[in-house]
Design a protein around this motif. Structure first.
Motif, PDB file in Angstrom:
ATOM      1  N   UNK A  39      60.078 -16.511 -65.741  1.00  0.00           N
ATOM      2  CA  UNK A  39      59.974 -16.225 -64.310  1.00  0.00           C
ATOM      3  C   UNK A  39      58.548 -15.756 -64.011  1.00  0.00           C
ATOM      4  N   UNK A  40      58.256 -15.635 -62.731  1.00  0.00           N
ATOM      5  CA  UNK A  40      56.998 -15.015 -62.316  1.00  0.00           C
ATOM      6  C   UNK A  40      57.360 -13.776 -61.521  1.00  0.00           C
ATOM      7  N   UNK A  41      56.623 -12.741 -61.711  1.00  0.00           N
ATOM      8  CA  UNK A  41      57.008 -11.438 -61.177  1.00  0.00           C
ATOM      9  C   UNK A  41      55.856 -10.882 -60.353  1.00  0.00           C
ATOM     10  N   UNK A  42      56.162 -10.474 -59.125  1.00  0.00           N
ATOM     11  CA  UNK A  42      55.160  -9.862 -58.254  1.00  0.00           C
ATOM     12  C   UNK A  42      55.573  -8.428 -58.002  1.00  0.00           C
ATOM     13  N   UNK A  43      54.669  -7.500 -58.228  1.00  0.00           N
ATOM     14  CA  UNK A  43      54.999  -6.083 -58.090  1.00  0.00           C
ATOM     15  C   UNK A  43      54.051  -5.407 -57.096  1.00  0.00           C
ATOM     16  N   UNK A  44      54.625  -4.558 -56.286  1.00  0.00           N
ATOM     17  CA  UNK A  44      53.867  -3.728 -55.357  1.00  0.00           C
ATOM     18  C   UNK A  44      54.256  -2.272 -55.574  1.00  0.00           C
ATOM     19  N   UNK A  45      53.280  -1.378 -55.477  1.00  0.00           N
ATOM     20  CA  UNK A  45      53.570   0.055 -55.445  1.00  0.00           C
ATOM     21  C   UNK A  45      53.225   0.542 -54.042  1.00  0.00           C
ATOM     22  N   UNK A  46      54.254   0.781 -53.239  1.00  0.00           N
ATOM     23  CA  UNK A  46      54.017   1.262 -51.887  1.00  0.00           C
ATOM     24  C   UNK A  46      53.990   2.775 -51.852  1.00  0.00           C
ATOM     25  N   UNK A  47      53.868   3.298 -50.648  1.00  0.00           N
ATOM     26  CA  UNK A  47      53.836   4.751 -50.476  1.00  0.00           C
ATOM     27  C   UNK A  47      55.138   5.369 -50.966  1.00  0.00           C
ATOM     28  N   UNK A  48      56.253   4.746 -50.637  1.00  0.00           N
ATOM     29  CA  UNK A  48      57.546   5.332 -50.976  1.00  0.00           C
ATOM     30  C   UNK A  48      58.372   4.479 -51.922  1.00  0.00           C
ATOM     31  N   UNK A  49      58.038   3.220 -52.052  1.00  0.00           N
ATOM     32  CA  UNK A  49      58.873   2.287 -52.784  1.00  0.00           C
ATOM     33  C   UNK A  49      58.083   1.548 -53.865  1.00  0.00           C
ATOM     34  N   UNK A  50      58.777   1.273 -54.960  1.00  0.00           N
ATOM     35  CA  UNK A  50      58.279   0.338 -55.961  1.00  0.00           C
ATOM     36  C   UNK A  50      59.056  -0.978 -55.744  1.00  0.00           C
ATOM     37  N   UNK A  51      58.313  -2.058 -55.594  1.00  0.00           N
ATOM     38  CA  UNK A  51      58.962  -3.328 -55.260  1.00  0.00           C
ATOM     39  C   UNK A  51      58.682  -4.349 -56.348  1.00  0.00           C
ATOM     40  N   UNK A  52      59.744  -5.014 -56.776  1.00  0.00           N
ATOM     41  CA  UNK A  52      59.619  -6.068 -57.786  1.00  0.00           C
ATOM     42  C   UNK A  52      60.270  -7.333 -57.234  1.00  0.00           C
ATOM     43  N   UNK A  53      59.512  -8.399 -57.197  1.00  0.00           N
ATOM     44  CA  UNK A  53      60.067  -9.690 -56.794  1.00  0.00           C
ATOM     45  C   UNK A  53      59.997 -10.636 -57.976  1.00  0.00           C
ATOM     46  N   UNK A  54      61.146 -11.125 -58.414  1.00  0.00           N
ATOM     47  CA  UNK A  54      61.205 -12.060 -59.535  1.00  0.00           C
ATOM     48  C   UNK A  54      61.442 -13.457 -58.992  1.00  0.00           C
ATOM     49  N   UNK A  55      60.476 -14.337 -59.229  1.00  0.00           N
ATOM     50  CA  UNK A  55      60.559 -15.710 -58.705  1.00  0.00           C
ATOM     51  C   UNK A  55      61.111 -16.642 -59.778  1.00  0.00           C
ATOM     52  N   UNK A  56      62.219 -17.285 -59.448  1.00  0.00           N
ATOM     53  CA  UNK A  56      62.741 -18.350 -60.307  1.00  0.00           C
ATOM     54  C   UNK A  56      62.059 -19.636 -59.838  1.00  0.00           C
ATOM     55  N   UNK A  57      61.083 -20.097 -60.601  1.00  0.00           N
ATOM     56  CA  UNK A  57      60.248 -21.206 -60.140  1.00  0.00           C
ATOM     57  C   UNK A  57      61.022 -22.526 -60.125  1.00  0.00           C
ATOM     58  N   UNK A  58      62.030 -22.638 -60.975  1.00  0.00           N
ATOM     59  CA  UNK A  58      62.814 -23.869 -60.992  1.00  0.00           C
ATOM     60  C   UNK A  58      63.767 -23.936 -59.816  1.00  0.00           C
ATOM     61  N   UNK A  59      64.449 -22.824 -59.552  1.00  0.00           N
ATOM     62  CA  UNK A  59      65.428 -22.783 -58.463  1.00  0.00           C
ATOM     63  C   UNK A  59      64.785 -22.508 -57.121  1.00  0.00           C
ATOM     64  N   UNK A  60      63.491 -22.206 -57.092  1.00  0.00           N
ATOM     65  CA  UNK A  60      62.780 -21.858 -55.853  1.00  0.00           C
ATOM     66  C   UNK A  60      63.522 -20.729 -55.132  1.00  0.00           C
ATOM     67  N   UNK A  61      63.784 -19.653 -55.862  1.00  0.00           N
ATOM     68  CA  UNK A  61      64.427 -18.503 -55.239  1.00  0.00           C
ATOM     69  C   UNK A  61      63.779 -17.235 -55.770  1.00  0.00           C
ATOM     70  N   UNK A  62      64.071 -16.122 -55.115  1.00  0.00           N
ATOM     71  CA  UNK A  62      63.493 -14.850 -55.535  1.00  0.00           C
ATOM     72  C   UNK A  62      64.536 -13.755 -55.435  1.00  0.00           C
ATOM     73  N   UNK A  63      64.573 -12.897 -56.435  1.00  0.00           N
ATOM     74  CA  UNK A  63      65.357 -11.668 -56.386  1.00  0.00           C
ATOM     75  C   UNK A  63      64.373 -10.539 -56.115  1.00  0.00           C
ATOM     76  N   UNK A  64      64.604  -9.802 -55.055  1.00  0.00           N
ATOM     77  CA  UNK A  64      63.686  -8.748 -54.655  1.00  0.00           C
ATOM     78  C   UNK A  64      64.387  -7.408 -54.769  1.00  0.00           C
ATOM     79  N   UNK A  65      63.733  -6.463 -55.415  1.00  0.00           N
ATOM     80  CA  UNK A  65      64.307  -5.133 -55.614  1.00  0.00           C
ATOM     81  C   UNK A  65      63.287  -4.101 -55.177  1.00  0.00           C
ATOM     82  N   UNK A  66      63.741  -3.143 -54.377  1.00  0.00           N
ATOM     83  CA  UNK A  66      62.882  -2.039 -53.975  1.00  0.00           C
ATOM     84  C   UNK A  66      63.549  -0.753 -54.423  1.00  0.00           C
TER      85      UNK A  66
END
Lengths: 384, 144
Positions: free
Chosen positions: A322-349
């Motif tokens: 997978x490919x993973x995009x991470x952000x550290x916000x003021x209050x939240x840690x956000x992780x988006x996991x991209x399934x490149x084959x299925x063209x979908x993303x699971x996003x967790x904050x």
């Protein structure tokens, strides 16, 4: 002279939370009027191809007024002035829709279709689609306008992404506001502009009125950071091509170095680094990445970040491919996991300092997926 | 069978080695702070009371032949705040390749995947805020 409700425009998000209409957003109402007028003219001309001119008073017969701003986000009540007797107000059901009512419906229908990636109404010609450039120009990444029938609160949602989709149906580029920070690297008085190097290394041509030239020369000589506001030309991927006209060039403020904090490395470079990973890069089962999938990811992320004015994430590979995009916000840690084959993303904050967690799954191959992702990220990266 | 007693000194640091591909502009990915699918819910760490950041780094790289961009740390207290027990798990050789008396396991097993992800993300934030423990940052900025 009578007034009758013409359209409901509900401004949501960002600056409109206080149920007040900021002055800088008022041009949107004028832009909407111009858009409806243009569509009405087209509708008339299509229905009357033998006529070379519009009826006398056609344009003057369409006047919209802002009566008040109702609560519930910011809801400007837009009514139409008419010289007709009070028929529209007293017996709205008895009124036969005229060209402007139909134009309003076409605009709403077009916005709704674009939001869902459906075919646009045929009445929206290329010339008219280009006019969407002016409507929604002031919207921030987390803001939208609901365009609904008079008296209704549900309708088509118009935001920066929808605007871009509509304009790009007519042309390969679109215009939008720019707000850049950078250093002047070259100036050309004859060309009425300069070259700006931004924090992420891009070099952009900037066209300026003559009055800003002395400041540009100062930045060039002193390597001083400047802020450039104005209109930019963007390509289909949301990449800024050039600044077509700067409306303000001023010295940067202290602490301005990062207007959109996040990873210093551009998305394209980060994604490129994933391409270099060989099979087995982590363990024996770690796959290499497919170039086409990474290209899709880079375009998607660039579009969402630019469309919603989001900070740049940190992008990583995962052993599962997978490919993973991470952000550290003021209050939240956000992780988006991209399934490149299925063209979908699971996003967790995950909220810092608590066990609160929000998560969504976004099918990015479906209409509205990018907007859903952008809105979730915007909500969790806000500074509150 | 010996019952493992979770660590209770909240101040004790736990060192974590991070694969180079999981570091971007000096920031480690939060996936380095939660178990992978193959880890059976347990995250390997090295106890700060029994080793140092550089010795932990050397054992991982020179001793075990694995890649690491460096050593980051979370504390026992930070793990406990997330509802994660830290269990001492000293390794002897044999059967292991190298003995590691400082080895411990952060127990994510009670939590499903998404909650483990959330806990890992918050722990990663703590590790980033604490800073990279080894190798030390150069005067010019992050070494990765």
């Amino acid at each position: 002279m009578t007034k009758s409700p013409f359209v409901t425009l509900i401004f949501r998000g960002g600056r409109f939370h206080e149920a007040a209409m900021p002055v800088e957003a008022l041009p949107e109402l004028a832009a909407y009027q111009e858009l409806v007028l243009a569509v009405a003219k087209k509708l008339f001309q299509d229905a009357n191809p033998e006529r070379r001119r519009l009826p006398k008073g056609f344009e003057a017969g369409f006047r919209l007024v802002l009566e008040r701003v109702d609560p519930g986000s910011a809801v400007p009540i837009v009514s139409r002035l008419s010289d007709e007797p009070a028929l529209r107000t007293l017996f709205p059901a008895a009124v036969v829709p005229d060209w402007f009512d139909k134009a309003r419906d076409v605009v709403e229908g077009g916005i709704g279709a674009a939001a869902k990636d459906k075919p646009l109404p045929t009445e929206l010609s290329r010339e008219i689609l280009a006019r969407f450039n002016a409507f929604g120009r002031t919207l921030g990444g987390d803001e939208s306008i609901v365009v609904a029938q008079p008296g209704k609160r549900e309708g088509a949602v118009y935001d920066r992404l929808v605007r871009r989709k509509l304009v790009l149906q007519a042309q390969a580029t679109y215009e939008d506001d720019v707000n850049l920070l950078g250093e002047v690297r070259a100036a050309d008085k004859d060309a009425e502009g300069f070259v700006l190097r931004t924090a992420d290394g891009r070099k952009l041509d900037v066209r300026i009125p003559p009055l800003f030239f002395p400041l540009a020369l100062r930045s060039l000589g002193e390597a001083a950071l400047v802020r450039v506001r104005g209109t930019g030309l963007y390509d289909q991927d949301g990449g800024l091509v050039k600044v077509t006209m700067a409306t303000d060039v001023s010295l940067a403020e202290e602490g301005d170095e990062q207007t959109r904090p996040g990873c210093p490395t551009p998305v394209a470079a980060q994604v490129e680094s994933l391409k270099a990973l060989a099979p087995g890069w982590f363990d024996e089962s770690s796959p290499a990445y497919d170039a086409a999938s990474l290209h899709w990811l880079a375009r998607l992320l660039t579009g969402v970040l630019d469309g919603f004015q989001l900070p740049r994430p940190y992008i990583y590979p995962t052993p599962e491919g997978l490919a993973r995009a991470e952000w550290s916000g003021t209050s939240w840690e956000i992780v988006t996991s991209f399934d490149l084959g299925a063209r979908s993303a699971d996003v967790m904050a995950a909220r810092n300092g608590s066990q609160e967690m929000h998560e969504i799954t976004v099918p990015l191959g479906e209409p509205g997926g990018e907007s859903k992702l952008g809105r979730f990220l915007t909500e969790h990266l806000a500074t509150h | 069978m010996t019952t493992l007693v979770p660590l209770s000194d909240d101040e004790e640091l736990l060192f974590r080695q991070v694969h180079p591909s999981f570091v971007r502009d000096g920031r480690p990915s939060s996936q380095a702070f939660r178990p992978t699918a193959k880890d059976a819910g347990k995250l390997s760490v090295s106890r700060g009371s029994l080793t140092t950041p550089d010795r932990a780094f050397k054992l991982h790289t020179e001793g075990l032949g694995l890649r690491s961009a460096g050593t980051w740390a979370v504390s026992v207290g930070e793990c406990r705040e997330e509802g994660l027990n830290v269990l001492p798990d000293p390794l002897t050789s044999p059967p292991e390749k190298i003995a590691d008396p400082a080895h411990a396991l952060v127990d994510f097993a009670p939590y499903p995947k998404n909650q483990a992800e959330a806990r890992g993300a918050r722990l990663a934030r703590k590790a980033v805020d604490r800073g990279k423990m080894h190798p030390p940052l150069s005067p010019d900025g992050p070494s990765e």
